[in-house]
Scaffold this active site. Structure first.
Site, PDB file in Angstrom:
ATOM      1  N   GLY A  25      14.487 -10.469  27.370  1.00 22.12           N
ATOM      2  CA  GLY A  25      14.845  -9.579  26.131  1.00 22.12           C
ATOM      3  C   GLY A  25      14.751  -8.269  26.719  1.00 22.12           C
ATOM      4  N   ASP A  26      14.917  -7.190  25.502  1.00 17.68           N
ATOM      5  CA  ASP A  26      14.827  -5.917  25.659  1.00 17.68           C
ATOM      6  C   ASP A  26      13.690  -5.384  26.243  1.00 17.68           C
ATOM      7  OD1 ASP A  26      16.567  -3.606  25.085  1.00 17.68           O
ATOM      8  OD2 ASP A  26      15.291  -3.067  23.698  1.00 17.68           O
ATOM      9  N   LYS A  85       2.901  -6.705  18.849  1.00 14.52           N
ATOM     10  CA  LYS A  85       3.135  -6.244  17.455  1.00 14.52           C
ATOM     11  C   LYS A  85       4.491  -6.593  16.965  1.00 14.52           C
ATOM     12  CE  LYS A  85       3.952  -1.435  17.456  1.00 14.52           C
ATOM     13  NZ  LYS A  85       5.327  -1.335  16.692  1.00 14.52           N
ATOM     14  N   TYR A 105      -0.118   2.457  23.040  1.00 11.66           N
ATOM     15  CA  TYR A 105      -0.416   3.784  23.096  1.00 11.66           C
ATOM     16  C   TYR A 105      -2.029   3.879  23.481  1.00 11.66           C
ATOM     17  CZ  TYR A 105       2.722   6.929  20.911  1.00 11.66           C
ATOM     18  OH  TYR A 105       3.994   7.896  20.874  1.00 11.66           O
ATOM     19  N   HIS A 121      -0.713   2.354  16.016  1.00  2.00           N
ATOM     20  CA  HIS A 121      -0.993   3.361  17.075  1.00  2.00           C
ATOM     21  C   HIS A 121      -1.918   4.531  16.538  1.00  2.00           C
ATOM     22  CE1 HIS A 121       1.838   0.979  19.333  1.00  2.00           C
ATOM     23  NE2 HIS A 121       2.907   1.460  18.594  1.00  2.00           N
ATOM     24  N   ASP A 179       5.064   0.219  11.497  1.00  2.00           N
ATOM     25  CA  ASP A 179       5.562   0.283  12.767  1.00  2.00           C
ATOM     26  C   ASP A 179       4.459   0.864  13.964  1.00  2.00           C
ATOM     27  OD1 ASP A 179       7.147  -0.087  15.015  1.00  2.00           O
ATOM     28  OD2 ASP A 179       8.104   1.645  14.511  1.00  2.00           O
ATOM     29  N   TYR A 192       5.097 -17.299  17.264  1.00  2.00           N
ATOM     30  CA  TYR A 192       3.876 -17.545  17.974  1.00  2.00           C
ATOM     31  C   TYR A 192       3.238 -18.872  17.712  1.00  2.00           C
ATOM     32  CZ  TYR A 192       3.616 -12.067  18.682  1.00  2.00           C
ATOM     33  OH  TYR A 192       3.787 -10.943  19.278  1.00  2.00           O
TER      34      TYR A 192
END
Length: 782
Positions: free
Chosen positions: A33-34, A168, A199, A261, A256, A143
């Protein structure tokens, strides 16, 4: 502690020959995946290069649901692009071995997991310690099933350590986060779960506590409400979310990056600093700090959305009703209820398509020294203003991520891993100061965040990850206002030009400096033309009077704002449009400047129509169709033309088209209340097709009526009647052209209602009436 001691011993064993070996299986589920392509496989290569030897070995697996051949090819393409750094000879030497030890496995069923984990035992040596790491780079909805498969098929007696890594979002709100934690907890204890917040892995973030520690004598006394004016925690990005609309509609900027973060960064600068900097103490001090953060008040949060978002959403999702409420910008004011921080505003901001890419923590200190003489230069050697401590996490206008300290504040000590550099920048101002006014240091090795994530995962550095308790504490801060942010329309802003998002903190509230979309028009500005003062009102109603182009631009924005309000509050926007030449220009203004107009929830109705076929040049509907409907995505069944043409019979009284349209309105417009009706004004005082002397305009019962020809076109009409128009929430009268000066002058002096000038009959019962008049019509000068 026992687990970490055991792992430390195992790692030390890897350094010596002839001792117990350690082998690590790392399975990236979603490995093609990405996230894996961009970050994880390059980080895995760096881990391999750093730790691989004959006593410390690895097996890497990319797991996905596609077939073996398809996945093998995809992984091959990814690994081809995973390269070493320039002049990294050790990496170049080990890279072929890394690729040789990396395989694709299909992981779709329970049997696939069993087949994968059966391979562990086949090559296991008796003197070998085995650990396994499963990195779940998959949607959180998967999950539960993935965790169950790992637990069922990959728990083996010979495996000493199992870790599961989660990305996340950790839930959508506190309840869903608790559910997610409980689901994972069925199969793994908290010591086995690692929740990634990358982060916390950024090089400067890693140095915040160390910097505070080595400067404890200076910094800790300054970090309090006695000296700190405010703390800004900022994450601005120039990119948007095109290609990720579906995800962003579910999360928005608050979930997000702000809930996790930015609040984690807040904890790093605001927590009490323990004397013993153990992982356990740091975790406890963070939890204590987060428990002191007052839950956000709805008055302390602002939201915005970049203007192209809805246009992008239409290309990616079927239903854009949620997209209209998705914030791509937010500002939040947090208050920490502790003796150290009480009344100090912590302001968190984040947005997409901003003017720059920057993430930083900026602590601004109050000025306590007073200059008495020679104070012309506010930035003199006597005092440097502003005094600030900046943790530049990434990008921005500094040469590299680092720590900046105003020279007037104190001379800092730098922790290990930081090098002081002279500040040089093409920008003359950095965070409001000259670059030379800062002490500046950068990490010796600015390691990519995910490289640190994977390394800390392997070495069991817990501070980089978020515990279950901390995750729930983060949700406590914002959980109460998340629904509020989903019910109001965010403020629109232009890409890279978000000046209208400037805000001010007043007490513990945030407020935009400029007015919102609708109140901007309700409070009319004073302007002058031909030495005439334009009042705020006309006929005791709101007046907007400007040049023609500016007037049309403002009216288009007003209609757009009304549309957003209607859709947000009631789900649909019912708009009734008049005929005439001027609305054609208005339609083009809407089409050109508001591609995000909520057209899928808009219903188009007609105020009036000539008795002509819909393909006739006299047809008002043809004008609406040609200049508006054909350029926006309004569903066919949301377009409601007046039924003037039945089987070639035009306005035949026997067809009772007026009754049919009235019935259609009653069936589709809730309570018969239009959200907005756009009217014009004729030189004789008529509006819609309500002409002077027409008897139907006095009908107090009907809503729609046919009327006989009353103008130069010699064509009969169908029109809405005053009882229906006056039920509307918003009625706007658009008046343009010098020829309208006389009629405006006449009706301005008439306070009563008279059929001599039908426009005077328009007076909404509980809605708003606004006059949009251009300067030519107002002044009589072209």
């Amino acid at each position: 502690m026992a687990l970490r001691y055991m792992l430390l011993v195992m790692l030390l064993l890897c350094m010596f020959d002839g001792v117990t070996m350690i082998h690590t299986y790392i399975v990236i589920i979603g490995g093609t995946g990405d996230l894996a392509r961009k970050y994880l496989w390059g980080s895995a290569l760096q881990l391999f290069v750093q730790h691989y030897n004959e006593n410390c070995t690895f097996s890497f697996y990319a797991g996905a649901r596609v077939t073996q051949d398809t996945g093998h090819k995809a992984l091959g393409h990814i690994l081809e692009n995973v390269q070493c750094g320039a002049r990294d000879q050790k990496c170049e030497k080990l890279r072929p071995t890394f690729i040789e030890n990396t395989k694709y496995v299909m992981l779709k069923t329970d049997e696939h997991y069993k087949e994968l984990c059966d391979q562990y035992g086949s090559g296991t040596k008796t003197d070998e310690n085995i650990q396994q790491i499963f990195y779940l780079s998959v949607p959180s909805s998967a999950y539960q099933s993935v965790s169950k498969n790992i637990h069922t098929n990959c728990r083996r007696d010979f495996i000493s350590t199992t870790r599961v890594v989660l990305e996340k979002p950790f839930g959508h709100d506190k309840h869903s986060a608790e559910v997610q934690a409980a689901v994972i907890g069925q199969y793994f204890n908290d010591n086995e779960v690692r929740r990634v917040d990358h982060y916390l892995a950024k090089s400067v973030s890693k140095q915040i506590l160390s910097f505070r520690s080595v400067n404890r004598d200076n910094v800790e006394s300054l970090l309090s409400n006695e000296f700190v004016d405010r703390v800004e925690i900022v994450m601005k990005e120039q990119i948007g979310v095109k290609g990720r609309i579906d995800f962003y509609d579910q999360t928005g900027v608050i979930r997000d990056v702000m809930q996790n973060h930015l609040t984690e960064l807040l904890a790093l600068v605001a927590m009490e600093l323990p004397m013993n900097m153990s992982a356990e103490n740091i975790e406890q001090y963070k939890l204590r700090l987060l428990s002191q953060v007052t839950p956000v008040n709805k008055d302390a949060i602002l939201t915005g959305q970049y203007m192209e978002y809805i246009k992008e959403a239409r290309e990616e999702v079927k239903n854009t009703s949620q997209s209209m409420l998705t914030p791509t910008f937010s500002a939040v004011l947090l208050n920490i209820n502790s003796a150290r921080w009480r009344r100090v505003p912590f302001i968190l901001t984040s947005g997409k398509h901003m003017d720059e890419r920057s993430s930083h923590i900026r602590i601004l200190f109050r000025e306590r020294e007073f200059c008495v003489s020679g104070c012309v230069d506010g930035n003199s050697t006597f005092t440097k203003y502003p005094r600030q401590l900046v943790f530049q996490i990434g990008h921005g206008h500094v040469p590299s991520a680092g720590i900046l300290v105003s020279r007037s504040l104190f001379k800092p000590k730098w922790p290990p891993g930081m090098n002081e550099l002279p500040m040089t920048s093409k920008d003359s101002r950095i965070h409001g100061q000259s670059p030379g006014d800062f002490y500046y240091a950068v990490p010796t090795n600015d390691i990519p965040a995910y490289t640190t994530v994977v390394s800390d995962l392997y070495n069991d550095v817990r501070e980089t990850f978020v515990s279950a308790n901390r995750m729930l504490a983060l949700w406590d801060i914002r959980d109460n206002v998340l629904q509020d942010t989903q019910s109001g329309a965010p403020r629109l802003y232009k890409k890279y030009e978000a000046e209208n998002l400037h805000f001010v903190a007043e007490g513990m509230k945030l407020k935009y400096l400029s007015e919102d979309l609708i109140s901007h028009f309700v409070q009319q500005e004073e302007s002058r033309s031909q030495h005439v003062i334009i009042p705020h009102t006309f006929r005791n109603r709101t007046l907007v009077c400007k040049s023609t182009q500016k007037l049309l631009s403002d009216l288009a924005l007003y209609i757009y704002a009304c549309a957003l309000t209607a859709v947000n509050n009631r789900g649909d926007f019912h708009l009734a449009l008049s005929g005439g030449r001027t609305p054609v220009v208005l339609f083009k203004e809407i089409v050109s400047n508001y591609p995000m107009f909520p057209s899928e929830q808009t219903h188009i109705w007609q105020v009036d129509e000539r008795c002509a076929s819909h393909d006739s040049e006299h047809s008002n509907f043809l004008s609406i169709l040609s200049n508006l409907v054909n350029f926006v995505h309004i569903p066919y069944f949301n377009i409601h033309p007046m039924p003037v043409d039945f089987a070639g019979k035009i306005c035949d009284p026997e067809n009772r088209g007026d009754n049919l349209y009235e019935k259609l309105i009653n069936q589709n417009v809730p309570l018969g209340i239009f959200d907005l009706i756009l009217l014009g004004l004729g030189t004789d005082g008529h509006t819609a097709s309500l002409f002077p002397g027409v008897k139907q305009i006095e009908d107090s019962i009907k809503f729609v009526s046919l009327i006989s020809k009353k103008d130069n076109s010699n064509i009969d009409r169908m029109t809405l009647l005053p009882p229906l128009i006056n039920k509307a929430r918003e009625v706007t009268v658009l008046v343009t052209g010098v020829e309208k000066f006389d009629i405006l002058h006449k009706i301005s002096s008439i306070n009563s209602v008279t059929t001599e000038f039908p426009i005077t009959l328009i007076s909404p019962v509980s809605g708003n009436l606004s006059w949009f008049i251009d300067l030519e019509a107002w002044t009589g000068y072209s």
